[in-house]
Design a protein around this motif. Structure first.
Motif, PDB file in Angstrom:
ATOM      1  N   ALA A  16       4.191   4.260  14.658  1.00 35.78           N
ATOM      2  CA  ALA A  16       4.913   5.463  15.100  1.00 35.78           C
ATOM      3  C   ALA A  16       4.465   6.683  14.288  1.00 35.78           C
ATOM      4  CB  ALA A  16       6.416   5.241  14.945  1.00 35.78           C
ATOM      5  N   VAL A  17       4.238   6.488  13.010  1.00 36.83           N
ATOM      6  CA  VAL A  17       3.791   7.592  12.146  1.00 36.83           C
ATOM      7  C   VAL A  17       2.374   8.044  12.548  1.00 36.83           C
ATOM      8  CG1 VAL A  17       3.135   8.185   9.757  1.00 36.83           C
ATOM      9  CG2 VAL A  17       5.300   7.020  10.210  1.00 36.83           C
ATOM     10  N   SER A  18       1.556   7.099  13.010  1.00 36.10           N
ATOM     11  CA  SER A  18       0.202   7.468  13.460  1.00 36.10           C
ATOM     12  C   SER A  18       0.279   8.407  14.668  1.00 36.10           C
ATOM     13  CB  SER A  18      -0.598   6.228  13.859  1.00 36.10           C
ATOM     14  OG  SER A  18      -0.683   5.375  12.762  1.00 36.10           O
ATOM     15  N   GLY A  64      -1.613   2.214   9.299  1.00 35.79           N
ATOM     16  CA  GLY A  64      -1.175   3.523   9.814  1.00 35.79           C
ATOM     17  C   GLY A  64      -0.443   4.298   8.739  1.00 35.79           C
ATOM     18  N   GLU A  65       0.454   3.627   8.056  1.00 36.49           N
ATOM     19  CA  GLU A  65       1.223   4.296   6.994  1.00 36.49           C
ATOM     20  C   GLU A  65       0.295   4.782   5.876  1.00 36.49           C
ATOM     21  OE1 GLU A  65       3.986   5.920   6.212  1.00 36.49           O
ATOM     22  OE2 GLU A  65       5.410   4.272   5.958  1.00 36.49           O
ATOM     23  N   MET A  66      -0.659   3.937   5.480  1.00 36.10           N
ATOM     24  CA  MET A  66      -1.564   4.320   4.388  1.00 36.10           C
ATOM     25  C   MET A  66      -2.432   5.524   4.773  1.00 36.10           C
ATOM     26  SD  MET A  66      -2.476   0.470   3.240  1.00 36.10           S
ATOM     27  CE  MET A  66      -4.118   0.782   2.633  1.00 36.10           C
ATOM     28  N   GLY A  94       3.847  13.353   9.859  1.00 30.58           N
ATOM     29  CA  GLY A  94       3.910  12.328  10.911  1.00 30.58           C
ATOM     30  C   GLY A  94       5.264  11.660  11.042  1.00 30.58           C
ATOM     31  N   HIS A  95       6.170  11.905  10.075  1.00 32.82           N
ATOM     32  CA  HIS A  95       7.402  11.117  10.040  1.00 32.82           C
ATOM     33  C   HIS A  95       8.526  11.663  10.929  1.00 32.82           C
ATOM     34  CE1 HIS A  95       5.449   8.760   7.012  1.00 32.82           C
ATOM     35  NE2 HIS A  95       6.499   7.984   6.892  1.00 32.82           N
ATOM     36  N   SER A  96       8.637  12.992  11.107  1.00 25.93           N
ATOM     37  CA  SER A  96       9.704  13.495  11.992  1.00 25.93           C
ATOM     38  C   SER A  96       9.462  12.993  13.411  1.00 25.93           C
ATOM     39  CB  SER A  96       9.734  15.027  11.995  1.00 25.93           C
ATOM     40  OG  SER A  96       9.992  15.479  10.697  1.00 25.93           O
ATOM     41  N   PRO A 102       6.280  -0.398  15.547  1.00 26.74           N
ATOM     42  CA  PRO A 102       6.480  -0.463  14.089  1.00 26.74           C
ATOM     43  C   PRO A 102       6.265   0.892  13.415  1.00 26.74           C
ATOM     44  CG  PRO A 102       4.967  -2.190  14.848  1.00 26.74           C
ATOM     45  CD  PRO A 102       5.190  -1.260  16.010  1.00 26.74           C
ATOM     46  N   HIS A 103       6.917   1.051  12.252  1.00 28.62           N
ATOM     47  CA  HIS A 103       6.957   2.338  11.559  1.00 28.62           C
ATOM     48  C   HIS A 103       5.583   3.012  11.403  1.00 28.62           C
ATOM     49  CE1 HIS A 103       8.320   5.388   8.783  1.00 28.62           C
ATOM     50  NE2 HIS A 103       7.392   5.003   7.920  1.00 28.62           N
ATOM     51  N   GLY A 104       4.612   2.293  10.836  1.00 26.21           N
ATOM     52  CA  GLY A 104       3.314   2.916  10.548  1.00 26.21           C
ATOM     53  C   GLY A 104       2.564   3.307  11.816  1.00 26.21           C
ATOM     54  N   GLY A 162       0.802  -1.227   0.000  1.00 25.23           N
ATOM     55  CA  GLY A 162       0.000   0.000   0.000  1.00 25.23           C
ATOM     56  C   GLY A 162       0.826   1.264   0.000  1.00 25.23           C
ATOM     57  N   ASP A 163       2.161   1.135   0.018  1.00 32.81           N
ATOM     58  CA  ASP A 163       2.989   2.334   0.089  1.00 32.81           C
ATOM     59  C   ASP A 163       4.329   2.185  -0.622  1.00 32.81           C
ATOM     60  OD1 ASP A 163       4.462   4.572   0.766  1.00 32.81           O
ATOM     61  OD2 ASP A 163       4.747   4.004   2.844  1.00 32.81           O
ATOM     62  N   SER A 164       5.255   1.383  -0.031  1.00 32.64           N
ATOM     63  CA  SER A 164       6.655   1.493  -0.472  1.00 32.64           C
ATOM     64  C   SER A 164       6.936   0.932  -1.862  1.00 32.64           C
ATOM     65  CB  SER A 164       7.590   0.843   0.551  1.00 32.64           C
ATOM     66  OG  SER A 164       7.442  -0.556   0.565  1.00 32.64           O
TER      67      SER A 164
END
Ligand SMILES: NC(=O)c1ccc[n+]([C@@H]2O[C@H](COP(=O)([O-])OP(=O)(O)OC[C@H]3O[C@@H](n4cnc5c(N)ncnc54)[C@H](O)[C@@H]3O)[C@@H](O)[C@H]2O)c1
Ligand SMILES: [Zn+2]
Length: 353
Positions: free
Chosen positions: A257-259, A175-177, A237-239, A253-255, A127-129
């Protein structure tokens, strides 16, 4: 199903949704091609891959962050070179983002560039990378420090792989999406919020969300593939997210943390008068479902500030944050790490976590 093309400065490429990886892979493989595959996928999908791996040259890798590093790539490149891999042969990546980064980086530098084909097996990769061309590897403990832009030639998405994904990795992908839908606008966000609980039970709904997420990303990477301007809104959301990942030793997990990161960006956006509290709460209702089970309340503010200060996007001592002026109005803003900012972070950590 939904198939589409992505324009790239390197070469255009195609994304196809498939429902039979076995026959698709057999159809695509040519003499001399090499498969780079995640060990967990080999173990979980023996029926699909054992017969193919018996007769196709392959390298099995562990999907660990240490694998996507210079040291981790040495045995991969050694096997390719020692086994007659040539410039006209292709690499097939089968796995999640780690397998993608290992294969993409290798493809970009082997013989000054070989073709590669990607079968993403995680939700984050599907869905992303999988689109967007980024090819980063880690340097020591520093994540994604070295790399370039080198897209695959074809991407085949088979949702059946998601059946075996750990719930945390499914949540992380969702979360990432989510950030794509907030960047896209109000209608997309509320569609995502509405579909989110259904997507966990219904593959059709999930397929629709993956396709739309890629469609939104495509619009930006086609005008700013090298992340110089328009595409930077996807750092929303990424910084904050990267700071959370590193301070929890990647337990979060990354997504996910981004949430949290998007919620923090929204909190700051309310403080600056960019969005009304209602928008923050509407988004938080969704984000808080995504980060459930991954508490971060024990992070110390001083450490959090220090981690934020190391963000590679900062200019001098100033942060570069992606903030929110409303759905579809995500933008980059400069921010001093002064007493005011520290007080807001303190308020957030005390009252919102
Ligand atoms: N190049 C890019 O554009 C880009 C973008 C985002 C993230 N990334 C990178 O991607 C990596 C994270 O990737 P990821 O989250 O996709 O997963 P991953 O590759 O880290 O895999 C996560 C875990 O899931 C397992 N797994 C993979 N597919 C599975 C399946 N179908 N069923 C069961 N288990 C499965 C793996 O073996 C591993 O244990 C990070 O290193 C990140 O930096 C790259
Ligand atoms: Zn991300």
């Amino acid at each position: 199903m939904y198939n589409f093309k992505v324009k790239s400065v390197v070469h255009d490429y195609e994304v196809q949704f498939i429902d039979n990886t076995h026959s698709c892979l057999l159809n695509e493989l040519r003499d001399g091609d090499f498969i780079i595959i995640d060990n967990n996928i080999v173990r979980l999908y023996k029926d699909i891959f054992d017969p193919i791996l018996e007769r196709t040259r392959h390298i099995c890798i562990d999907a660990l962050e240490s694998q996507k590093s210079y040291q981790g790539l040495i045995p991969v490149m050694q096997q390719l070179i020692e086994n007659g891999f040539r410039k006209n042969h292709r690499l097939f990546a089968i796995g999640g983002g780690i397998t993608q980064d290992v294969t993409a980086f290798t493809s970009s530098v082997m013989y000054r560039g070989v073709d590669w084909i990607f079968f993403p097996t995680t939700l984050l990769a599907q869905g992303d990378s999988c689109i967007g061309s980024k090819t980063s590897i880690n340097f020591g403990n520093y994540k994604n420090q070295i790399g370039g832009f080198y897209p695959p030639n074809k991407i085949f998405i088979d949702l059946a792989f998601l059946n075996t994904l750990e719930p945390a990795h499914l949540q992380s992908g969702l979360g990432e999406m989510c950030h794509y839908y907030i960047v896209a606008g109000e209608q997309d966000f509320f569609r995502y919020k509405n579909d989110y609980p259904l997507a966990l039970k219904n593959k059709e709904v999930l397929a629709g969300l993956i396709a739309r997420s890629l469609e939104i990303k495509k619009q930006y990477i086609e005008i700013d593939e090298f992340d110089q301007k328009e595409r930077q809104v996807f750092n929303y959301g990424h910084s904050f997210g990267h700071a959370i990942e590193s301070l929890t030793d990647y337990r979060v997990p990354h997504g996910i943390a981004v949430s949290y990161g998007m919620d923090m960006a929204n909190f700051i956006s309310v403080k600056l008068g960019y969005i009304p509290e209602k928008v923050r709460i509407d988004i938080r209702e969704l984000l808080s479902q995504i980060w459930q089970g991954f508490p971060i309340g024990d992070i110390a503010i001083e450490k959090f500030k220090a981690a934020l200060g190391k963000d590679k996007k900062n200019v001098g001592t100033e942060l570069r944050l992606i903030l929110n002026k409303g759905y579809g109005e995500i933008f980059k803003d400069a921010m001093k790490m002064d007493d005011r900012f520290t007080a807001w972070l303190k308020e957030y950590f005390e009252n919102e976590l």
